[in-house]
Write a protein that holds these residues in place. Structure first.
Motif, PDB file in Angstrom:
ATOM      1  N   ALA A  38       0.825  -1.204   0.000  1.00  0.00           N
ATOM      2  CA  ALA A  38       0.000   0.000   0.000  1.00  0.00           C
ATOM      3  C   ALA A  38       0.859   1.253   0.000  1.00  0.00           C
ATOM      4  CB  ALA A  38      -0.921  -0.010   1.218  1.00  0.00           C
ATOM      5  N   ALA A  39       2.083   1.136   0.493  1.00  0.00           N
ATOM      6  CA  ALA A  39       2.936   2.311   0.668  1.00  0.00           C
ATOM      7  C   ALA A  39       3.649   2.729  -0.613  1.00  0.00           C
ATOM      8  CB  ALA A  39       3.969   2.031   1.761  1.00  0.00           C
ATOM      9  N   ARG A  40       3.830   1.794  -1.561  1.00  0.00           N
ATOM     10  CA  ARG A  40       4.564   2.110  -2.787  1.00  0.00           C
ATOM     11  C   ARG A  40       4.210   1.119  -3.866  1.00  0.00           C
ATOM     12  NH1 ARG A  40      10.546   1.008  -0.695  1.00  0.00           N
ATOM     13  NH2 ARG A  40      11.004   2.097  -2.624  1.00  0.00           N
ATOM     14  N   ARG A  41       4.481   1.502  -5.110  1.00  0.00           N
ATOM     15  CA  ARG A  41       4.175   0.619  -6.228  1.00  0.00           C
ATOM     16  C   ARG A  41       5.260  -0.452  -6.357  1.00  0.00           C
ATOM     17  NH1 ARG A  41       1.986   1.512 -12.311  1.00  0.00           N
ATOM     18  NH2 ARG A  41       2.812  -0.416 -13.197  1.00  0.00           N
ATOM     19  N   ILE A  42       4.843  -1.686  -6.247  1.00  0.00           N
ATOM     20  CA  ILE A  42       5.718  -2.833  -6.476  1.00  0.00           C
ATOM     21  C   ILE A  42       5.057  -3.680  -7.555  1.00  0.00           C
ATOM     22  CG2 ILE A  42       6.734  -4.908  -5.451  1.00  0.00           C
ATOM     23  CD1 ILE A  42       6.764  -3.387  -2.762  1.00  0.00           C
ATOM     24  N   ASP A  43       5.784  -3.941  -8.623  1.00  0.00           N
ATOM     25  CA  ASP A  43       5.213  -4.607  -9.791  1.00  0.00           C
ATOM     26  C   ASP A  43       5.406  -6.118  -9.789  1.00  0.00           C
ATOM     27  OD1 ASP A  43       4.538  -2.104 -11.429  1.00  0.00           O
ATOM     28  OD2 ASP A  43       6.660  -1.801 -10.982  1.00  0.00           O
ATOM     29  N   ILE A  44       6.421  -6.572  -9.058  1.00  0.00           N
ATOM     30  CA  ILE A  44       6.775  -7.991  -9.064  1.00  0.00           C
ATOM     31  C   ILE A  44       6.960  -8.452  -7.620  1.00  0.00           C
ATOM     32  CG2 ILE A  44       8.512  -9.704  -9.777  1.00  0.00           C
ATOM     33  CD1 ILE A  44       9.313  -7.518 -11.952  1.00  0.00           C
ATOM     34  N   LEU A  45       6.329  -9.562  -7.284  1.00  0.00           N
ATOM     35  CA  LEU A  45       6.523 -10.187  -5.976  1.00  0.00           C
ATOM     36  C   LEU A  45       7.077 -11.588  -6.182  1.00  0.00           C
ATOM     37  CD1 LEU A  45       6.128 -10.653  -2.900  1.00  0.00           C
ATOM     38  CD2 LEU A  45       3.766 -11.360  -3.445  1.00  0.00           C
ATOM     39  N   VAL A  46       8.206 -11.862  -5.553  1.00  0.00           N
ATOM     40  CA  VAL A  46       8.751 -13.222  -5.543  1.00  0.00           C
ATOM     41  C   VAL A  46       8.654 -13.748  -4.118  1.00  0.00           C
ATOM     42  CG1 VAL A  46      10.719 -14.719  -6.022  1.00  0.00           C
ATOM     43  CG2 VAL A  46      10.322 -12.680  -7.436  1.00  0.00           C
ATOM     44  N   ASN A  47       7.755 -14.700  -3.905  1.00  0.00           N
ATOM     45  CA  ASN A  47       7.552 -15.314  -2.599  1.00  0.00           C
ATOM     46  C   ASN A  47       8.544 -16.462  -2.440  1.00  0.00           C
ATOM     47  OD1 ASN A  47       5.468 -14.167  -0.940  1.00  0.00           O
ATOM     48  ND2 ASN A  47       3.952 -14.812  -2.450  1.00  0.00           N
ATOM     49  N   ASN A  48       9.725 -16.139  -1.948  1.00  0.00           N
ATOM     50  CA  ASN A  48      10.790 -17.129  -1.844  1.00  0.00           C
ATOM     51  C   ASN A  48      11.089 -17.562  -0.406  1.00  0.00           C
ATOM     52  OD1 ASN A  48      13.490 -18.471  -2.682  1.00  0.00           O
ATOM     53  ND2 ASN A  48      14.113 -16.923  -1.212  1.00  0.00           N
ATOM     54  N   ALA A  49      10.791 -16.734   0.577  1.00  0.00           N
ATOM     55  CA  ALA A  49      11.155 -17.056   1.962  1.00  0.00           C
ATOM     56  C   ALA A  49      10.562 -18.397   2.365  1.00  0.00           C
ATOM     57  CB  ALA A  49      10.661 -15.957   2.897  1.00  0.00           C
ATOM     58  N   GLY A  50      11.370 -19.193   3.031  1.00  0.00           N
ATOM     59  CA  GLY A  50      10.886 -20.501   3.461  1.00  0.00           C
ATOM     60  C   GLY A  50      11.821 -21.147   4.457  1.00  0.00           C
ATOM     61  N   THR A  51      11.349 -22.244   5.039  1.00  0.00           N
ATOM     62  CA  THR A  51      12.157 -22.994   5.989  1.00  0.00           C
ATOM     63  C   THR A  51      11.837 -24.468   5.844  1.00  0.00           C
ATOM     64  OG1 THR A  51      12.820 -23.123   8.316  1.00  0.00           O
ATOM     65  CG2 THR A  51      10.469 -22.899   7.892  1.00  0.00           C
ATOM     66  N   ILE A  52      12.685 -25.302   6.418  1.00  0.00           N
ATOM     67  CA  ILE A  52      12.477 -26.743   6.366  1.00  0.00           C
ATOM     68  C   ILE A  52      12.887 -27.340   7.704  1.00  0.00           C
ATOM     69  CG2 ILE A  52      14.770 -27.240   5.396  1.00  0.00           C
ATOM     70  CD1 ILE A  52      13.354 -29.376   3.631  1.00  0.00           C
ATOM     71  N   ARG A  53      12.137 -28.306   8.176  1.00  0.00           N
ATOM     72  CA  ARG A  53      12.464 -29.049   9.388  1.00  0.00           C
ATOM     73  C   ARG A  53      12.516 -30.521   8.998  1.00  0.00           C
ATOM     74  NH1 ARG A  53      10.660 -25.659  13.722  1.00  0.00           N
ATOM     75  NH2 ARG A  53      11.341 -23.570  13.085  1.00  0.00           N
ATOM     76  N   ARG A  54      13.675 -31.123   9.119  1.00  0.00           N
ATOM     77  CA  ARG A  54      13.853 -32.514   8.689  1.00  0.00           C
ATOM     78  C   ARG A  54      13.673 -33.464   9.875  1.00  0.00           C
ATOM     79  NH1 ARG A  54      15.742 -32.587   3.534  1.00  0.00           N
ATOM     80  NH2 ARG A  54      16.696 -30.671   2.777  1.00  0.00           N
ATOM     81  N   SER A  55      12.639 -34.285   9.793  1.00  0.00           N
ATOM     82  CA  SER A  55      12.415 -35.330  10.791  1.00  0.00           C
ATOM     83  C   SER A  55      11.406 -36.310  10.224  1.00  0.00           C
ATOM     84  CB  SER A  55      11.896 -34.749  12.109  1.00  0.00           C
ATOM     85  OG  SER A  55      10.619 -34.164  11.936  1.00  0.00           O
ATOM     86  N   LYS A  56      11.376 -37.494  10.783  1.00  0.00           N
ATOM     87  CA  LYS A  56      10.390 -38.475  10.360  1.00  0.00           C
ATOM     88  C   LYS A  56       8.984 -37.974  10.690  1.00  0.00           C
ATOM     89  CE  LYS A  56      13.443 -42.465  10.888  1.00  0.00           C
ATOM     90  NZ  LYS A  56      13.570 -42.641   9.417  1.00  0.00           N
ATOM     91  N   ALA A  57       8.013 -38.383   9.891  1.00  0.00           N
ATOM     92  CA  ALA A  57       6.645 -37.907  10.080  1.00  0.00           C
ATOM     93  C   ALA A  57       6.148 -38.162  11.494  1.00  0.00           C
ATOM     94  CB  ALA A  57       5.723 -38.577   9.061  1.00  0.00           C
ATOM     95  N   LEU A  58       6.534 -39.282  12.084  1.00  0.00           N
ATOM     96  CA  LEU A  58       6.066 -39.598  13.430  1.00  0.00           C
ATOM     97  C   LEU A  58       6.712 -38.745  14.509  1.00  0.00           C
ATOM     98  CD1 LEU A  58       5.776 -43.506  13.315  1.00  0.00           C
ATOM     99  CD2 LEU A  58       4.056 -41.773  12.766  1.00  0.00           C
ATOM    100  N   ASP A  59       7.737 -38.001  14.132  1.00  0.00           N
ATOM    101  CA  ASP A  59       8.433 -37.146  15.101  1.00  0.00           C
ATOM    102  C   ASP A  59       8.114 -35.664  14.921  1.00  0.00           C
ATOM    103  OD1 ASP A  59       9.726 -39.344  16.245  1.00  0.00           O
ATOM    104  OD2 ASP A  59      11.345 -39.254  14.777  1.00  0.00           O
TER     105      ASP A  59
END
Length: 231
Positions: free
Chosen positions: A61-82
């Motif tokens: 809302a504060a300024r014109r941005i023409d392109i958004l790249v949604n790259n931020a992310g994280t990963i947690r490695r463990s077995k599904a049961l954990d």
């Protein structure tokens, strides 16, 4: 102007640099310092905690941005049961909920001008189940769904929404795989291109999806994986 989240290192930084080389003024957004990225792009920095899904609500809302790249992310490695509830919530908040609400905020600002490009970073695990990535896989399946949903609603308004599904890319996030020599070689052997990907491979795809060349591309999840999913 292009906003790239998670732009302090790795794929995000490389996308930001490629956007700048293509002529965009880049805002490098991240929870930690993006000073190196700013120096490389001659852009600017936005310190923002993307693990708060609503953190970007006022940015567009504060300024014109023409392109958004949604790259931020994280990963947690463990077995599904954990997988713990906290692991689940942390991954979902950053990798899925934040993607949706950041894209929503961008789209609300872009609708009046009838143009805009959203590039979400999905994953091979938007299509496959993976191993020991119990929250990451559902989140990345969701990114593919968000991309298609938003494309259906926004394409007629001149806003393109697409995603990139990186294959096995040499980044800090995949370091545990690199360090397992047996698994790293097994992965390389399955890739038709015969090599792991590099962040530059993803960056050039992002430039395409942000450029006029992709104006009739909507709702695509572009696999940049050296042919992994075709194998």
């Amino acid at each position: 102007m292009a906003l790239v989240t998670g732009a302090n290192s790795g794929i995000g930084q490389t996308i930001a640099v490629a956007m700048a080389q293509a002529g965009a003024h880049v805002i490098a957004a991240g929870r930690s310092s993006c000073a190196e990225t700013v120096a490389l792009t001659k852009g600017e920095e936005l310190r923002i905690e993307m693990s708060d899904p609503m953190a970007a609500q006022e940015v567009f809302a504060a300024r014109r941005i023409d392109i958004l790249v949604n790259n931020a992310g994280t990963i947690r490695r463990s077995k599904a049961l954990d997988v713990t509830e906290k692991d689940w919530d942390d991954v979902m908040d950053l990798n899925l909920k934040s993607v949706f609400f950041t894209a929503q905020a961008f789209a609300k600002a872009a609708l009046p001008r009838g143009s805009g490009k959203i590039v979400n970073i999905a994953s091979l695990l938007s299509f496959q189940g993976g191993v020991e990535v119990g929250a990451y896989t559902p989140a990345k399946h969701g990114v593919a769904g968000i991309t298609k949903l938003l494309a259906n609603e926004l394409a007629a308004h001149g806003i393109n929404v697409n995603a990139i599904a990186p294959g096995y890319i040499e980044t800090p996030n995949t370091r545990p795989l690199h360090q397992d020599a047996t698994r790293a070689e097994a992965i390389r052997a399955r890739i038709p291109a015969g090599r792991w990907g590099r962040p530059e491979d993803i960056a050039q795809a992002a430039v395409f999806l942000a450029a006029p060349a992709s104006d009739y591309v909507n709702g695509a999840v572009l696999n940049v994986d050296g042919g992994w999913l075709a194998r």
